[in-house]
Structure formats: structure tokens, C-alpha cells
Scaffold this motif. Structure first.
Motif, PDB file in Angstrom:
ATOM      1  N   SER A 124     -50.208 -50.618  -5.612  1.00  0.00           N
ATOM      2  CA  SER A 124     -49.460 -50.907  -6.934  1.00  0.00           C
ATOM      3  C   SER A 124     -47.872 -51.128  -7.537  1.00  0.00           C
ATOM      4  O   SER A 124     -47.691 -51.879  -8.493  1.00  0.00           O
ATOM      5  CB  SER A 124     -51.010 -50.541  -8.223  1.00  0.00           C
ATOM      6  N   ALA A 125     -47.559 -49.338  -7.458  1.00  0.00           N
ATOM      7  CA  ALA A 125     -46.321 -49.714  -8.010  1.00  0.00           C
ATOM      8  C   ALA A 125     -45.197 -50.020  -7.660  1.00  0.00           C
ATOM      9  O   ALA A 125     -44.225 -50.330  -8.600  1.00  0.00           O
ATOM     10  CB  ALA A 125     -45.827 -47.937  -7.794  1.00  0.00           C
ATOM     11  N   ALA A 126     -45.386 -50.738  -6.627  1.00  0.00           N
ATOM     12  CA  ALA A 126     -44.640 -51.483  -5.092  1.00  0.00           C
ATOM     13  C   ALA A 126     -44.737 -53.290  -5.948  1.00  0.00           C
ATOM     14  O   ALA A 126     -43.976 -53.884  -5.291  1.00  0.00           O
ATOM     15  CB  ALA A 126     -44.512 -51.055  -4.445  1.00  0.00           C
ATOM     16  N   LEU A 127     -45.503 -53.541  -6.761  1.00  0.00           N
ATOM     17  CA  LEU A 127     -46.816 -54.540  -6.546  1.00  0.00           C
ATOM     18  C   LEU A 127     -46.233 -55.466  -8.248  1.00  0.00           C
ATOM     19  O   LEU A 127     -46.418 -54.455  -9.193  1.00  0.00           O
ATOM     20  CB  LEU A 127     -47.382 -54.797  -6.162  1.00  0.00           C
ATOM     21  N   THR A 128     -45.945 -56.556  -8.464  1.00  0.00           N
ATOM     22  CA  THR A 128     -45.384 -57.540  -9.015  1.00  0.00           C
ATOM     23  C   THR A 128     -47.348 -57.261  -9.863  1.00  0.00           C
ATOM     24  O   THR A 128     -48.468 -57.049  -9.022  1.00  0.00           O
ATOM     25  CB  THR A 128     -45.027 -58.669  -9.728  1.00  0.00           C
ATOM     26  N   ASP A 129     -47.634 -57.810 -11.296  1.00  0.00           N
ATOM     27  CA  ASP A 129     -48.756 -57.539 -11.200  1.00  0.00           C
ATOM     28  C   ASP A 129     -49.302 -58.792 -11.038  1.00  0.00           C
ATOM     29  O   ASP A 129     -50.687 -58.912 -10.562  1.00  0.00           O
ATOM     30  CB  ASP A 129     -48.694 -58.440 -13.251  1.00  0.00           C
ATOM     31  N   SER A 150     -52.896 -46.470  -4.969  1.00  0.00           N
ATOM     32  CA  SER A 150     -51.164 -45.340  -4.060  1.00  0.00           C
ATOM     33  C   SER A 150     -52.402 -44.566  -2.930  1.00  0.00           C
ATOM     34  O   SER A 150     -52.714 -43.958  -2.654  1.00  0.00           O
ATOM     35  CB  SER A 150     -50.627 -44.464  -4.605  1.00  0.00           C
ATOM     36  N   THR A 151     -50.522 -44.642  -1.757  1.00  0.00           N
ATOM     37  CA  THR A 151     -51.103 -43.760  -1.124  1.00  0.00           C
ATOM     38  C   THR A 151     -50.687 -42.086  -1.971  1.00  0.00           C
ATOM     39  O   THR A 151     -50.461 -41.389  -0.980  1.00  0.00           O
ATOM     40  CB  THR A 151     -49.661 -43.442   0.346  1.00  0.00           C
ATOM     41  N   GLY A 152     -49.530 -42.427  -2.040  1.00  0.00           N
ATOM     42  CA  GLY A 152     -48.958 -40.974  -3.019  1.00  0.00           C
ATOM     43  C   GLY A 152     -47.846 -40.882  -2.625  1.00  0.00           C
ATOM     44  O   GLY A 152     -46.969 -40.054  -2.567  1.00  0.00           O
ATOM     45  N   PHE A 153     -46.867 -41.938  -1.178  1.00  0.00           N
ATOM     46  CA  PHE A 153     -46.180 -40.861  -0.840  1.00  0.00           C
ATOM     47  C   PHE A 153     -44.606 -42.808  -0.965  1.00  0.00           C
ATOM     48  O   PHE A 153     -43.897 -41.917  -0.267  1.00  0.00           O
ATOM     49  CB  PHE A 153     -46.307 -41.252   1.112  1.00  0.00           C
ATOM     50  N   HIS A 154     -45.282 -43.482  -1.809  1.00  0.00           N
ATOM     51  CA  HIS A 154     -44.349 -44.940  -1.617  1.00  0.00           C
ATOM     52  C   HIS A 154     -43.126 -44.572  -2.924  1.00  0.00           C
ATOM     53  O   HIS A 154     -43.621 -43.547  -3.966  1.00  0.00           O
ATOM     54  CB  HIS A 154     -44.857 -45.814  -1.994  1.00  0.00           C
ATOM     55  N   PRO A 155     -41.918 -44.090  -2.852  1.00  0.00           N
ATOM     56  CA  PRO A 155     -40.670 -44.314  -3.554  1.00  0.00           C
ATOM     57  C   PRO A 155     -40.695 -44.681  -4.653  1.00  0.00           C
ATOM     58  O   PRO A 155     -41.114 -44.539  -5.658  1.00  0.00           O
ATOM     59  CB  PRO A 155     -39.909 -44.536  -2.864  1.00  0.00           C
ATOM     60  N   ALA A 156     -41.996 -46.113  -4.781  1.00  0.00           N
ATOM     61  CA  ALA A 156     -41.997 -46.648  -6.271  1.00  0.00           C
ATOM     62  C   ALA A 156     -42.835 -46.008  -7.386  1.00  0.00           C
ATOM     63  O   ALA A 156     -42.885 -46.166  -8.441  1.00  0.00           O
ATOM     64  CB  ALA A 156     -42.604 -47.782  -6.050  1.00  0.00           C
ATOM     65  N   GLY A 157     -44.021 -44.495  -7.083  1.00  0.00           N
ATOM     66  CA  GLY A 157     -44.837 -43.768  -7.599  1.00  0.00           C
ATOM     67  C   GLY A 157     -46.370 -44.339  -7.080  1.00  0.00           C
ATOM     68  O   GLY A 157     -46.548 -45.226  -6.590  1.00  0.00           O
ATOM     69  N   GLY A 158     -46.737 -43.491  -7.821  1.00  0.00           N
ATOM     70  CA  GLY A 158     -48.297 -43.170  -7.969  1.00  0.00           C
ATOM     71  C   GLY A 158     -48.985 -44.182  -9.229  1.00  0.00           C
ATOM     72  O   GLY A 158     -49.186 -45.838  -8.742  1.00  0.00           O
ATOM     73  N   ALA A 159     -50.420 -43.495  -8.979  1.00  0.00           N
ATOM     74  CA  ALA A 159     -50.750 -44.443 -10.276  1.00  0.00           C
ATOM     75  C   ALA A 159     -50.106 -44.863 -11.369  1.00  0.00           C
ATOM     76  O   ALA A 159     -49.664 -43.754 -11.980  1.00  0.00           O
ATOM     77  CB  ALA A 159     -52.583 -43.184 -10.134  1.00  0.00           C
ATOM     78  N   GLY A 160     -51.143 -45.044 -12.040  1.00  0.00           N
ATOM     79  CA  GLY A 160     -50.311 -46.330 -13.538  1.00  0.00           C
ATOM     80  C   GLY A 160     -51.562 -46.609 -14.609  1.00  0.00           C
ATOM     81  O   GLY A 160     -52.444 -47.536 -13.281  1.00  0.00           O
ATOM     82  N   VAL A 161     -51.595 -46.436 -15.781  1.00  0.00           N
ATOM     83  CA  VAL A 161     -52.622 -46.766 -16.455  1.00  0.00           C
ATOM     84  C   VAL A 161     -52.989 -48.772 -16.499  1.00  0.00           C
ATOM     85  O   VAL A 161     -54.094 -49.315 -16.115  1.00  0.00           O
ATOM     86  CB  VAL A 161     -52.435 -46.511 -18.189  1.00  0.00           C
ATOM     87  N   HIS A 162     -51.850 -49.461 -16.423  1.00  0.00           N
ATOM     88  CA  HIS A 162     -51.740 -50.122 -16.075  1.00  0.00           C
ATOM     89  C   HIS A 162     -51.784 -51.434 -15.607  1.00  0.00           C
ATOM     90  O   HIS A 162     -52.868 -51.855 -15.313  1.00  0.00           O
ATOM     91  CB  HIS A 162     -50.098 -51.121 -16.858  1.00  0.00           C
ATOM     92  N   ALA A 163     -51.925 -50.245 -13.980  1.00  0.00           N
ATOM     93  CA  ALA A 163     -51.806 -51.021 -12.690  1.00  0.00           C
ATOM     94  C   ALA A 163     -53.398 -51.187 -12.330  1.00  0.00           C
ATOM     95  O   ALA A 163     -54.823 -52.268 -12.122  1.00  0.00           O
ATOM     96  CB  ALA A 163     -51.375 -50.674 -11.408  1.00  0.00           C
ATOM     97  N   VAL A 164     -54.160 -49.676 -12.748  1.00  0.00           N
ATOM     98  CA  VAL A 164     -55.454 -49.552 -13.006  1.00  0.00           C
ATOM     99  C   VAL A 164     -56.543 -50.392 -13.530  1.00  0.00           C
ATOM    100  O   VAL A 164     -57.466 -51.364 -13.904  1.00  0.00           O
ATOM    101  CB  VAL A 164     -56.228 -47.615 -12.802  1.00  0.00           C
TER     102      VAL A 164
END
Length: 222
Positions: A132-137, A158-172
């Protein structure tokens, strides 16, 4: 210091996939993971498919497919998932082709999910990792809809391995709104404190993927 929340430590423990997906993980580390999982009272362990089978009585065994890039052919992901289930996994967290989602090709995402769902049939819970951190809404919503249409049981941040980051409140929150309680929502990647976990649960997460489970649980009251 504990977080202010009605959730108890046991409540949160029952939402945790205690995770070890490091590329250099050893069998001894997997055994230590299982022992710690039992001590903490978590719901599941999640390990790489190459570490299966494992003996973990009383714990749900989860694994991954197409991890961490998602750039594997769908048939490869399906074969990996099927073998993992044959070796004792009862939950599979698959990674979509994130580039397809970014390009708006949600039919490709759907086909990917369907292939893995058909490979595991009703033998495993299927969680779909969308990064989700790599994606638009818009892409988050599209990927979640494709996951649901393809027969997934959960969508996962998230996988936890992507450079864009992991879990975020907005995405969840957006993922939870999109699936509307019909699917679970797993937050994973970069969750290191009780405050992080509580915020993600409040946003709609129903499962947490953690490698620092003990530290997170220490912030919740009994």
C-alpha cells in the motif's frame, strides 16, 4: 508505559502473525520464533516457504508466495502456495504484481489472485499483499477490489521489504472501508510499538504482522 485502549495484551496477541522472513533466517531461528510465539500467546507464526515443514503445535502456520517482489509468474506463485500447503501451511500471504496495480491493470491483479486461490482451493486462508505504501489511493482501492473478487480472505498492506515503507493508518483505513468487513485487513511492515499497533487496529486492522511482537505487546495492559 502502556497505551490507552480497551484492548488487552491477550486481545492483541490473538491478532498477531509472529514473523520471520529474513533471507538469512536459519532453522535455529525458526525454532526460537516458535518458542517465543508460544510464550507470547500469539495467533500464528509466518515463515518463508523454504523453512517448511515446521512443528508448531497450537499455532497457525503461515507462509508467503511470490515474496517479496511479486514479480513472479502467477503459475509460480500458485505452485509455491500449493507446495507450502502440502507442507503444513494453513495461511498464505501472496504478493501481487505491484507494477500492474500502479499501471491500473487490475485484471492482471485479479488473475494473479485467482491463480493462487485456485491452487490452494479451500485448504488455506489467502492474504493478498498490495504494498500500500507504493500505491495511490485509487490503486489501493482497485487492488483490494481485485483481491476480494479473486477470492482472498484478507488484504494486507506490505511485505516490509519495499523501500516505500510499510503499514500506514491512512492506507489501513482505506483498505478497511473498501472491503467493508467482508475480508480481514492485515497491517504489516514497520510496526514496532504498542502505539503503532493500537492506531492501526483503530483504523481497521484485524491482523498484525510483527517481527517485534514482544516489544509491541509489552505496551498493552493485561
Amino acid at each position: 508505559m502502556t497505551v490507552s485502549t480497551p484492548l488487552t495484551r491477550a486481545d492483541v496477541a490473538d491478532m498477531i502473525d509472529h514473523t520471520l522472513l529474513a533471507p538469512d533466517a536459519t532453522p535455529a531461528q525458526v525454532e526460537a520464533l516458535i518458542a517465543e510465539a508460544r510464550e507470547l500467546g500469539v495467533y500464528a507464526i509466518c515463515v518463508s516457504p523454504s523453512m517448511l515443514p515446521v512443528r508448531a503445535p497450537g499455532l497457525v502456520v503461515a507462509t508467503v508466495a511470490g515474496f517479496p517482489s511479486g514479480k513472479h509468474h502467477s503459475l509460480v506463485k500458485g505452485a509455491e502456495a500449493r507446495l507450502a500447503v502440502d507442507q503444513g501451511a494453513v495461511e498464505v500471504d501472496m504478493v501481487i504484481d505491484v507494477g500492474a496495480a500502479l499501471a491500473g491493470d487490475f485484471n492482471a491483479v485479479l488473475a494473479d489472485v485467482i491463480t493462487v486461490r485456485e491452487a490452494t482451493v479451500d485448504r488455506a486462508v489467502l492474504k493478498v499483499i498490495i504494498e500500500s505504501a507504493a500505491l495511490t489511493d485509487e490503486a489501493i482501492v482497485g487492488a483490494c477490489r481485485a483481491a476480494e473478487q479473486g477470492g482472498a480472505d484478507f488484504v494486507k498492506t506490505s511485505t516490509g521489504f519495499h523501500p516505500a515503507g510499510g503499514a500506514g493508518v491512512h492506507a489501513v483505513r482505506l483498505m478497511a472501508e473498501t472491503v467493508g468487513g467482508r475480508l480481514g485487513v492485515k497491517a504489516s511492515g514497520g510496526i514496532r510499538t504498542a502505539e503503532d499497533a493500537a492506531a492501526l487496529i483503530a483504523a481497521g486492522a484485524t491482523r498484525l504482522g510483527l517481527s517485534k511482537s514482544a516489544a509491541v505487546l509489552a505496551g498493552f495492559a493485561d
